[in-house]
Write a protein that holds these residues in place. Structure first.
Motif, PDB file in Angstrom:
ATOM      1  N   PHE A   1     -16.916   7.996   9.455  1.00 16.29           N
ATOM      2  CA  PHE A   1     -16.074   9.153   9.832  1.00 16.29           C
ATOM      3  C   PHE A   1     -16.388  10.421   9.035  1.00 16.29           C
TER       4      PHE A   1
ATOM      5  N   PRO B   1       0.798  -1.228   0.000  1.00 12.74           N
ATOM      6  CA  PRO B   1       0.000   0.000   0.000  1.00 12.74           C
ATOM      7  C   PRO B   1       0.831   1.281   0.000  1.00 12.74           C
ATOM      8  N   GLY B   2       2.140   1.150  -0.048  1.00 16.79           N
ATOM      9  CA  GLY B   2       2.982   2.346  -0.086  1.00 16.79           C
ATOM     10  C   GLY B   2       3.380   2.813   1.301  1.00 16.79           C
ATOM     11  N   PRO B   3       4.202   3.872   1.331  1.00 12.38           N
ATOM     12  CA  PRO B   3       4.813   4.262   2.609  1.00 12.38           C
ATOM     13  C   PRO B   3       3.965   5.186   3.481  1.00 12.38           C
TER      14      PRO B   3
ATOM     15  N   ALA C   1       1.543   6.870   6.162  1.00 12.58           N
ATOM     16  CA  ALA C   1       1.080   6.423   7.485  1.00 12.58           C
ATOM     17  C   ALA C   1       0.895   7.616   8.415  1.00 12.58           C
TER      18      ALA C   1
ATOM     19  N   ALA D   1      -3.777   7.911   5.916  1.00 15.55           N
ATOM     20  CA  ALA D   1      -4.873   7.600   6.832  1.00 15.55           C
ATOM     21  C   ALA D   1      -5.444   6.233   6.513  1.00 15.55           C
ATOM     22  N   MET D   2      -5.366   5.848   5.236  1.00 14.32           N
ATOM     23  CA  MET D   2      -5.767   4.502   4.843  1.00 14.32           C
ATOM     24  C   MET D   2      -4.658   3.918   3.981  1.00 14.32           C
ATOM     25  N   ARG D   3      -4.417   2.660   4.183  1.00  8.48           N
ATOM     26  CA  ARG D   3      -3.399   1.976   3.372  1.00  8.48           C
ATOM     27  C   ARG D   3      -4.045   0.772   2.724  1.00  8.48           C
ATOM     28  N   PRO D   4      -4.325   0.729   1.436  1.00  2.26           N
ATOM     29  CA  PRO D   4      -4.019   1.788   0.462  1.00  2.26           C
ATOM     30  C   PRO D   4      -5.083   2.868   0.495  1.00  2.26           C
TER      31      PRO D   4
ATOM     32  N   GLN E   1       4.745  -0.541   5.475  1.00  2.00           N
ATOM     33  CA  GLN E   1       3.510  -0.127   6.146  1.00  2.00           C
ATOM     34  C   GLN E   1       2.433  -1.092   5.689  1.00  2.00           C
TER      35      GLN E   1
ATOM     36  N   ARG F   1      -5.669   4.973  -2.348  1.00  2.00           N
ATOM     37  CA  ARG F   1      -5.868   5.466  -3.708  1.00  2.00           C
ATOM     38  C   ARG F   1      -6.343   4.305  -4.574  1.00  2.00           C
ATOM     39  N   GLY F   2      -6.655   4.589  -5.829  1.00  7.48           N
ATOM     40  CA  GLY F   2      -7.119   3.534  -6.736  1.00  7.48           C
ATOM     41  C   GLY F   2      -8.633   3.481  -6.805  1.00  7.48           C
TER      42      GLY F   2
ATOM     43  N   ASP G   1      -7.582  -2.520  -9.699  1.00  3.89           N
ATOM     44  CA  ASP G   1      -6.582  -1.796  -8.910  1.00  3.89           C
ATOM     45  C   ASP G   1      -5.289  -2.577  -8.720  1.00  3.89           C
TER      46      ASP G   1
ATOM     47  N   GLY H   1     -11.299  12.329  11.023  1.00  2.00           N
ATOM     48  CA  GLY H   1     -12.285  11.740  10.112  1.00  2.00           C
ATOM     49  C   GLY H   1     -12.200  12.334   8.718  1.00  2.00           C
ATOM     50  N   LYS H   2     -13.335  12.330   8.025  1.00  2.00           N
ATOM     51  CA  LYS H   2     -13.360  12.826   6.649  1.00  2.00           C
ATOM     52  C   LYS H   2     -13.789  14.292   6.644  1.00  2.00           C
TER      53      LYS H   2
ATOM     54  N   CYS I   1     -14.725   6.397  -1.211  1.00  2.29           N
ATOM     55  CA  CYS I   1     -14.179   6.949   0.035  1.00  2.29           C
ATOM     56  C   CYS I   1     -13.501   8.283  -0.244  1.00  2.29           C
TER      57      CYS I   1
ATOM     58  N   THR J   1      -3.958  -1.518   5.986  1.00  5.38           N
ATOM     59  CA  THR J   1      -4.710  -1.207   7.200  1.00  5.38           C
ATOM     60  C   THR J   1      -5.567  -2.399   7.616  1.00  5.38           C
TER      61      THR J   1
ATOM     62  N   HIS K   1     -10.956   2.688  -4.046  1.00 11.97           N
ATOM     63  CA  HIS K   1     -11.009   3.702  -3.001  1.00 11.97           C
ATOM     64  C   HIS K   1     -11.824   4.923  -3.432  1.00 11.97           C
TER      65      HIS K   1
ATOM     66  N   ILE L   1      -9.080  -2.770   6.319  1.00 13.56           N
ATOM     67  CA  ILE L   1      -9.134  -3.062   4.880  1.00 13.56           C
ATOM     68  C   ILE L   1      -8.748  -4.517   4.636  1.00 13.56           C
TER      69      ILE L   1
ATOM     70  N   TYR M   1     -14.717   2.666   5.028  1.00 16.26           N
ATOM     71  CA  TYR M   1     -14.686   3.593   3.891  1.00 16.26           C
ATOM     72  C   TYR M   1     -15.808   4.631   3.970  1.00 16.26           C
TER      73      TYR M   1
END
Lengths: 251, 361
Positions: B112, A46-48, A50, A166-169, B44, A171-172, B192, A93-94, A178, B47, A175, B50, B109
């Motif tokens: 929040f 999910p990438g770096p 965090a 905030a979320m891993r992953p 990392q 993007r994409g 994805d 939150g969002k 969201c 999550t 997602h 997820i 998702y």
């Protein structure tokens, strides 16, 4: 013709059928376990990005600028956040921090919160109320905007908070809903460029003339697109004013 | 043959069945959730919420695939029939796993924000006019609703209340659910991914469902004995085995099971009154044909379950023309007695020639 074993649900399984059924059961359980392993082990990195709770709470002072998304240009930093840095802010939150930042536009403010970090991109999730964002005393330096011309970029519009970690992953296409919900909640949108632009991979993306990202662009969030727009450097942050009419989905 | 409704009428086979299914599901989830993160060693990790959502979603897809493979597998090889026996237990389990997946999605998702999460689920992505970026969640919602309907109506009460034909048609929703899940996955996570292992497994699973159904359909089509005319041919006299049936398909699509019991032929509908199970694949036990799916029993002469049970199936008239057994396509009302047709006596064996004394070959 040989006598075939006949199974009746409430009677013990016939002898010749037991071996077959036992084998089928073992294969079924093993198959489910194997599928779990293969599918679980196929998860992409999910990438770096965090939340950096390990850094502890960060408190800095700077000038609030509305781009229209609130940016803080740091004047008094700390060990991690240096004077001259410019970063985006979000609430828990969002939600964005627009309602708290708007009264302080162009003024000096003290912000406090937790860092979200993904490579060169970082963002501060502010504490609630005045503890997170409050006016500060001091001289307000002038913030200059440096136009960088019109650029055609390829990449993806994301919500800055999930992307930053905030979320891993975060993007994409999976997602997308969201991300849209975050953007509707005033979380700043970020454009992830496929190629570095003026040395940056992440740009704050807005509408033309300092407006918010137009709703028409929400259909293209989380997709690979090309589009054109003016880039302006504000502090050390690039802001891309996307021209929605030029958006094309990249196959 | 139920006379009262209790939540589940347990027997040892059901315990074993559910234990096997639960063990498989638990192993899938444990391996996905706790074993593979160690293997992946991302800086990392994904999550936790997820990863949970993915694990339960993937598990529900695999379970649905297995469920849909059991039916055609049992039609191709009767040894798989015991897996069909309590398939609805597996279906209910799948609905719970899918519901857990939806719960993680909804509470992560779509939570929040200042909007209600259910409202957010429906309006956050409104890109209905495009394929890439289409709100694939809608397919997931549809599939989940189907699974919940199927789970809620899996009890025998609904079978009785709706009648078996309606119940069975309702439960064809499983196919709609599977197609919706396939669309949900195809428009979502598959687009994805960079690692295509999941894609390959997804295609193998969906391919297995399609191939098995096609194979079973082709097999049955080749075996179908649809004949024109008032009387339909079933099989030759010599083809019958005592205690078993030959199945004939009538021109109207109905199937008739013709049994040989104690030297006499009787015909009843091939569809069990319980869940339309294939009675013709059953066997005569204690003078009653026993359905291979759930053990419901009927007297083949009148299509009635033994007292105190009350299930009834239609009966049919038979005749023997030459050495061919034929059935009349007009069904008698369920429970109608029909006099069994005795098999003709085999022709007497010709007496061997006895050589006369002193004769030579």
């Amino acid at each position: 013709m040989s006598e075939k074993p006949f199974f009746v649900g409430y009677l013990p399984a016939p002898g010749p059928l037991r071996t077959f059924l036992l084998t089928a059961c073992v294969l079924l359980i093993a198959g489910l376990g194997s599928a779990g392993f293969l599918m679980g082990a196929a998860q992409d990195d999910p990438g770096p990005g965090a939340f950096r709770f390990d850094y502890g709470r960060q408190t800095v002072t700077g000038v609030v600028e509305l781009t229209p998304y609130p940016i803080l240009h740091v004047t008094e930093g700390n060990d991690r956040i240096q004077p001259g840095d410019s970063f985006l802010m979000t609430a828990g939150g969002k939600s964005g921090v627009d309602s708290r930042a708007e009264p302080l536009a162009g003024q000096l403010a003290q912000v406090s919160g937790v860092v979200l970090e993904r490579g060169d991109l970082y963002m501060l999730q502010l504490r609630g109320g005045r503890n997170g964002l409050q006016a500060a005393e001091g001289e307000v330096p002038e913030i200059t905007a440096e136009p960088q011309g019109r650029w055609k970029l390829a990449g993806e519009i994301c919500d800055g908070k999930c992307l930053a970690g905030a979320m891993r992953p975060g993007r994409g296409l999976a997602h997308k809903a969201c991300a849209n919900l975050c953007l509707l909640g005033d979380v700043p949108p970020i454009f992830v460029s496929t190629q570095p632009v003026l040395g940056e991979e992440f740009l704050l993306v807005t509408g033309p003339g300092g407006t918010r990202l137009p709703r028409a662009a929400y259909d293209y969030v989380a997709q690979f697109i090309t589009a054109e727009g003016e880039i302006t450097k504000r502090g050390d942050l690039l802001v891309w004013e996307i021209d929605v009419d030029t958006i094309e989905v990249t196959p | 043959m139920s006379v009262k409704y209790i939540p589940v009428q347990w027997n040892p086979n059901k315990w074993i069945y559910d234990a096997v299914m639960l063990a498989g599901v638990a192993l899938f989830l444990w391996v996905f959730l706790y074993l593979t993160p160690e293997v992946l060693s991302h800086d990392q990790p994904v999550t936790a919420q997820i990863r949970n959502a993915r694990a339960f979603g993937a598990c529900a897809f695999v379970m649905l695939t297995v469920i849909l493979c059991i039916g055609p597998a049992a039609r191709l090889d009767r040894r798989f029939l015991p897996l069909l026996y309590n398939r609805r237990h597996f279906g209910v389990m799948t609905a719970f796993v899918a519901l857990t997946h939806a719960g993680y999605i909804l509470n992560w998702y779509f939570a929040f924000s200042s909007s209600d999460k259910l409202v957010g689920l429906l309006y956050a992505n409104a890109s209905l006019g495009q394929i890439a970026g289409f709100p694939f969640e809608l397919f997931g919602i549809f599939a989940l609703i189907c699974l919940l309907i199927l789970a809620a109506t899996s009890h025998d009460f609904w079978l009785k209340f709706l009648t078996p034909p309606v119940w069975k048609r309702l439960h064809y929703l499983i196919y709609a659910a599977y197609f919706a899940v396939a669309a949900h996955v195809s428009l979502g996570i598959l687009q994805d991914q960079k690692n295509h292992v999941f894609t390959v497994l997804f295609m193998l699973g969906a391919g297995a469902v399609i191939v098995l159904h096609l194979a079973a359909w082709l097999r049955e089509r080749s075996e179908a004995a649809a004949k024109d005319g008032a009387w339909a041919e079933v099989a030759r006299v010599g083809d019958f085995r005592d205690g078993y049936a030959k199945i004939a398909k009538l021109a109207n699509g109905d199937r008739v099971a013709v049994y040989l019991m104690e030297g006499q032929l009787s015909a009843i509908s091939n569809a069990c009154a319980h869940q339309n199970g294939p009675l013709g694949e059953g066997k005569i036990i204690d003078c009653l044909v026993t359905c291979p799916w759930h053990g419901f029993q009927y007297d083949v002469r009148n299509g009635r379950s033994p007292a105190p049970f009350t299930e009834k199936v239609p009966t049919y008239r038979l005749r023997i023309m030459g050495d061919m057994v034929e059935v009349h396509p007009d069904a008698n009302p369920p429970g109608t007695y029909v006099e069994p047709v005795p098999l003709p006596e085999p022709p007497p064996e010709p007496e061997p020639d006895v050589p006369e004394d002193g004769a030579t070959a």
